[in-house]
Design a protein around this motif. Structure first.
Motif, PDB file in Angstrom:
ATOM      1  N   LEU A  54     -25.070 -70.923 -25.464  1.00 15.41           N
ATOM      2  CA  LEU A  54     -24.074 -72.426 -26.384  1.00 15.41           C
ATOM      3  C   LEU A  54     -23.415 -72.699 -25.349  1.00 15.41           C
ATOM      4  O   LEU A  54     -23.174 -73.856 -25.690  1.00 15.41           O
ATOM      5  CB  LEU A  54     -23.362 -71.887 -27.385  1.00 15.41           C
ATOM      6  N   GLU A  58     -23.465 -77.033 -24.380  1.00 17.39           N
ATOM      7  CA  GLU A  58     -21.904 -77.182 -25.442  1.00 17.39           C
ATOM      8  C   GLU A  58     -21.661 -78.327 -24.146  1.00 17.39           C
ATOM      9  O   GLU A  58     -21.522 -79.746 -24.240  1.00 17.39           O
ATOM     10  CB  GLU A  58     -20.854 -76.816 -26.008  1.00 17.39           C
ATOM     11  N   ASP A  82     -14.167 -66.582 -29.142  1.00 23.68           N
ATOM     12  CA  ASP A  82     -15.045 -66.013 -30.034  1.00 23.68           C
ATOM     13  C   ASP A  82     -15.295 -64.990 -30.100  1.00 23.68           C
ATOM     14  O   ASP A  82     -16.123 -64.663 -29.822  1.00 23.68           O
ATOM     15  CB  ASP A  82     -15.949 -67.288 -30.599  1.00 23.68           C
ATOM     16  N   ASN A 261     -23.548 -66.742 -40.077  1.00 19.48           N
ATOM     17  CA  ASN A 261     -22.935 -68.669 -39.510  1.00 19.48           C
ATOM     18  C   ASN A 261     -21.644 -68.641 -39.660  1.00 19.48           C
ATOM     19  O   ASN A 261     -21.419 -69.210 -40.787  1.00 19.48           O
ATOM     20  CB  ASN A 261     -23.715 -68.396 -41.252  1.00 19.48           C
ATOM     21  N   PRO A 263     -18.415 -69.822 -37.680  1.00 19.94           N
ATOM     22  CA  PRO A 263     -17.678 -71.533 -37.186  1.00 19.94           C
ATOM     23  C   PRO A 263     -18.697 -71.245 -35.736  1.00 19.94           C
ATOM     24  O   PRO A 263     -18.660 -72.352 -35.663  1.00 19.94           O
ATOM     25  CB  PRO A 263     -16.872 -70.816 -36.326  1.00 19.94           C
ATOM     26  N   TYR A 264     -19.774 -70.525 -34.946  1.00 20.59           N
ATOM     27  CA  TYR A 264     -20.221 -71.115 -34.037  1.00 20.59           C
ATOM     28  C   TYR A 264     -21.073 -70.577 -34.729  1.00 20.59           C
ATOM     29  O   TYR A 264     -22.178 -69.842 -33.484  1.00 20.59           O
ATOM     30  CB  TYR A 264     -19.658 -70.305 -33.133  1.00 20.59           C
ATOM     31  N   ASP A 267     -25.218 -72.783 -37.812  1.00 23.57           N
ATOM     32  CA  ASP A 267     -25.191 -74.642 -38.321  1.00 23.57           C
ATOM     33  C   ASP A 267     -24.489 -74.651 -37.408  1.00 23.57           C
ATOM     34  O   ASP A 267     -25.527 -76.012 -36.939  1.00 23.57           O
ATOM     35  CB  ASP A 267     -24.452 -74.356 -39.610  1.00 23.57           C
ATOM     36  N   HIS A 268     -23.891 -74.681 -36.204  1.00 26.13           N
ATOM     37  CA  HIS A 268     -23.502 -74.935 -35.205  1.00 26.13           C
ATOM     38  C   HIS A 268     -24.176 -74.879 -34.116  1.00 26.13           C
ATOM     39  O   HIS A 268     -24.265 -75.663 -33.106  1.00 26.13           O
ATOM     40  CB  HIS A 268     -21.842 -73.941 -34.961  1.00 26.13           C
ATOM     41  N   ARG A 271     -26.570 -77.929 -35.377  1.00 26.82           N
ATOM     42  CA  ARG A 271     -25.734 -79.218 -35.258  1.00 26.82           C
ATOM     43  C   ARG A 271     -25.752 -79.435 -33.232  1.00 26.82           C
ATOM     44  O   ARG A 271     -26.192 -80.510 -32.953  1.00 26.82           O
ATOM     45  CB  ARG A 271     -24.443 -79.433 -35.294  1.00 26.82           C
ATOM     46  N   VAL A 272     -25.559 -78.228 -32.597  1.00 29.24           N
ATOM     47  CA  VAL A 272     -25.772 -78.622 -31.239  1.00 29.24           C
ATOM     48  C   VAL A 272     -27.135 -78.602 -30.374  1.00 29.24           C
ATOM     49  O   VAL A 272     -27.930 -79.645 -29.527  1.00 29.24           O
ATOM     50  CB  VAL A 272     -24.807 -77.242 -30.206  1.00 29.24           C
TER      51      VAL A 272
END
Length: 277
Positions: A54, A58, A82, A261, A263-264, A267-268, A271-272
């Motif tokens: 990730l 990013e 995290d 699920n 903050p990272y 769903d995150h 999105r990335v």
């Protein structure tokens, strides 16, 4: 891709170096499994394999320069925002004490031939040319794994994604294609037995599972059935398999919905992932 590889990582984490009997009983995809020796890792939580992937995804999406320092900074930032279990103890202790990419580079000993550079290599595989893939992979790999086998394993993992993403041939021939590009027949030789900590081992096992084709579910089960460092095997294999039109996207809802699920989390990652494409 990011969600699928995270599912592979999180599912495999429950079986990493576990007894073969436990793998045989519980490798059913009926849900995430709590590791018998790591009770602090909640089932459905991903590990360092996904967190560092990730970080690189990013970085690519950000458009920042792809340099050793920007890669190291991405790793540091991802860990400190995290913190989580799953890292090798020595590397986790190292990350806890560094706070910038420059400090990371000044203190790291990049002499490992283990799987760390390969497990996070998939974002580079989406690039348009083999030359792009190899350049980006080499930069990120050498930050921590500046050894011939460490870099080669990362290259093979990234090229597997590239091959599947661009539909360069049947998945059954992925190992042969990679062997031709890297000038080593090792990538075309099927892996058998338990997977150790070396990067070449994990990637060979991942390519073996991937080349059998079928579906994401069958590939995931095959990765875990090897036993050993199976979370990395599953991370590498599902990253590539998820980009193949040949592979049925049939991961069970219990694994998709059960993936962390926060903050990272799921769903995150999605999105990335959408921005990577």
């Amino acid at each position: 891709m990011l969600v699928e590889l995270a599912i592979g990582d999180a599912y495999g984490a429950g079986f990493e170096y576990a007894d073969a009997a436990l793998v045989t009983r519980h490798n059913t995809l009926a849900g995430y499994v709590r590791h018998p020796r790591h009770p602090g890792i909640r089932p459905g939580s991903y590990t360092d394999d996904t967190q560092l992937t990730l970080a690189l995804a990013e970085l690519r999406v950000s458009g920042a320069a792809w340099t050793p320092e920007s890669v190291a900074s991405a790793f540091v930032d991802a860990f400190h925002r995290d913190p989580r279990e799953g890292y090798a103890r020595g590397f986790q202790a190292f990350l806890e004490t560094v706070h910038t990419g420059a400090e990371f580079l000044a203190r790291i000993r990049p002499d490992s031939d283990k799987s760390g550079a390969a497990m996070r290599a998939s974002p580079a595989g989406l690039l348009p040319t083999v030359a792009d893939v190899l350049h980006h992979t080499d930069v990120q790999a050498k930050v921590t794994h500046d050894t011939p086998d460490g870099v080669a394993a990362a290259r093979a993992a990234a090229l597997a994604v590239h091959y599947c993403h661009h539909g360069l041939g049947p998945v059954a021939e992925v190992g042969t294609w990679i062997a031709d590009r890297l000038g080593s027949g090792v990538w075309a030789r099927p892996w058998q037995g338990k997977v150790g900590s070396k990067g070449v081992m994990s990637v060979r096992a991942a390519l073996t599972a991937l080349s059998r084709g079928g579906s994401l579910s069958s590939i995931l089960r095959a990765c875990v059935a090897f036993t050993g460092d199976v979370d990395t095997v599953a991370t590498v294999a599902l990253a590539a398999a998820s980009r193949s039109a040949e592979i049925a996207a049939d991961l069970p809802a219990v694994l998709v919905d059960g993936l962390e699920n926060g903050p990272y989390g799921r769903d995150h990652l999605a999105r990335v992932d959408a921005q990577l494409r």
